[in-house]
Enzyme design. Structure first.
Site, PDB file in Angstrom:
ATOM      1  N   GLY A 156      33.381  80.871 -41.162  1.00 42.91           N
ATOM      2  CA  GLY A 156      33.284  80.095 -39.933  1.00 42.91           C
ATOM      3  C   GLY A 156      33.511  78.624 -40.213  1.00 42.91           C
ATOM      4  NE  ARG A 157      29.927  73.692 -37.900  1.00 35.17           N
ATOM      5  CZ  ARG A 157      29.155  72.980 -38.721  1.00 35.17           C
ATOM      6  NH1 ARG A 157      29.657  71.946 -39.387  1.00 35.17           N
ATOM      7  NH2 ARG A 157      27.875  73.281 -38.869  1.00 35.17           N
ATOM      8  CB  SER A 177      32.178  87.847 -42.595  1.00 32.38           C
ATOM      9  OG  SER A 177      32.950  87.915 -41.410  1.00 32.38           O
ATOM     10  CB  THR A 237      23.929  76.065 -48.460  1.00 34.87           C
ATOM     11  OG1 THR A 237      25.197  76.551 -47.990  1.00 34.87           O
ATOM     12  CG2 THR A 237      24.087  75.525 -49.869  1.00 34.87           C
ATOM     13  NE  ARG A 239      18.564  79.290 -41.080  1.00 37.00           N
ATOM     14  CZ  ARG A 239      19.220  78.154 -41.043  1.00 37.00           C
ATOM     15  NH1 ARG A 239      19.827  77.700 -42.143  1.00 37.00           N
ATOM     16  NH2 ARG A 239      19.286  77.442 -39.924  1.00 37.00           N
ATOM     17  CD  GLU A 268      13.520  77.404 -46.656  1.00 38.44           C
ATOM     18  OE1 GLU A 268      13.444  76.381 -45.924  1.00 38.44           O
ATOM     19  OE2 GLU A 268      14.580  77.997 -46.873  1.00 38.44           O
ATOM     20  CG  HIS A 287      16.340  74.537 -45.954  1.00 33.79           C
ATOM     21  ND1 HIS A 287      15.871  75.586 -45.201  1.00 33.79           N
ATOM     22  CD2 HIS A 287      17.538  74.195 -45.389  1.00 33.79           C
ATOM     23  CE1 HIS A 287      16.723  75.869 -44.224  1.00 33.79           C
ATOM     24  NE2 HIS A 287      17.746  75.033 -44.330  1.00 33.79           N
TER      25      HIS A 287
END
Length: 320
Positions: A156-157, A177, A237, A239, A268, A287
């Protein structure tokens, strides 16, 4: 009547200094919390008095069970355009507004490449060797990026932006994906791979760029890790729950893969006794992939404006 505001999870204590709050200062009383509470009973007790809660991304989850215990809450002002930690539909049913903000810059893409470069060149390992006075001046032969293969799970982006930078280093970039098509991959300049296992087996570095959902939770499991090259690195990076964390710890301990660069975790903040903290082949960050000065300036400036709009009876930047 003064409106009470809680600013949550302000780890770096910058919410009040990154933006100008003077336009609403006379109308509000603000409490800042720098810790994250995961126990719902403790969280409900802390937040019960507040009419407005400022949420930093998804550090604190606002599920229906918590929202039911916050009778005074009227506005959740979250940072960012999306916050999947908030049940916005349920909040709306209860008459609770949820506002969002813009973003500033490309912090996450920068952080993705910070982790890739750190693991590929063993920056942390050699840094610590120098700091502790290891008499061996060089201990690791870094991976060369040119000619190696970057496997993107999600194009994606962020995935497509990561791919563009990889091309600068002369890397082959492949992608897979659950919803990726050959046409979409080609449009992003990425070589389409038909299966996850095939991508994992071909990649020297694997980077995850998926939205967390029921179907993507633990999309990287023990068998997937076993499909990777023993010389390969895993970057996450996105989830934490995208990876079966227990299986990852085992794979890292047993050197089934060369290492990992992680910015996100199942729980977290990461517990102080978590085994990931004690492994020598993992590079960890707390994070902060989205964290930088320009992003925070936009986050908190927009948050102030959203609160001002609410106080004036003109709510703005509401999330659907």
């Amino acid at each position: 009547m003064v409106v009470r505001i809680a600013i949550l999870d302000d780890y770096q204590e910058v919410a009040l200094t990154t933006a100008d709050w003077s336009s609403i200062a006379s109308q509000v009383e603000i409490d800042v919390f720098t810790d994250t509470l995961s126990d719902e009973n403790s969280l409900a007790k802390r937040l019960e008095p507040y009419e407005i809660i400022c949420a930093m991304r998804e550090r604190t989850k606002f599920l229906p069970s918590l929202l039911d215990r916050l009778p005074n809450l009227r506005l959740i002002a979250t940072t960012g355009r999306v916050n999947r930690g908030i049940d916005a539909d349920y909040a709306k049913k209860k008459g609770i507004l949820v506002s969002g903000t813009g973003n500033g810059g490309n912090a996450t893409v920068e952080h993705i490449w910070t982790l890739i470069m750190s693991v590929a060149r063993s920056i942390v390992v050699e840094h610590l060797n120098i700091r502790i006075g290891n008499p061996r001046w060089q201990t690791v032969v870094p991976m060369g990026l040119a000619g190696s293969t970057l496997g993107l799970i999600g194009v994606g982006r962020l995935g497509s932006a990561t791919a563009k930078i990889a091309k600068v280093f002369g890397m082959r970039v492949i992608g897979w994906s659950p919803n990726l098509t050959p046409e979409r991959a080609e449009a992003q300049g990425v070589e389409y791979i038909a299966s996850k296992r095939e991508l994992l087996g071909q990649s020297d570095i694997v980077s995850l760029h998926l939205v967390l959902s029921e179907s993507t939770t633990k999309i990287i499991n023990a068998a997937d890790l076993n499909s990777m090259k023993t010389s390969a690195f895993l970057i996450n990076t996105s989830r934490g729950p995208l990876i079966d964390e227990q299986s990852l710890v085992k794979a890292l301990k047993n050197k089934e893969i060369a290492g990992a660069g992680l910015d996100v975790y199942e729980q977290e903040p990461l517990s102080l006794d978590h085994p990931l903290r004690f492994l020598d082949n993992v590079t960890l960050s707390p994070h902060n992939g989205y964290v930088n000065q320009s992003n925070y300036k936009v986050f908190w400036t927009d948050t102030v404006e959203n609160i001002r709009g609410y106080l004036e009876g003109k709510p703005c930047s509401l999330l659907e």
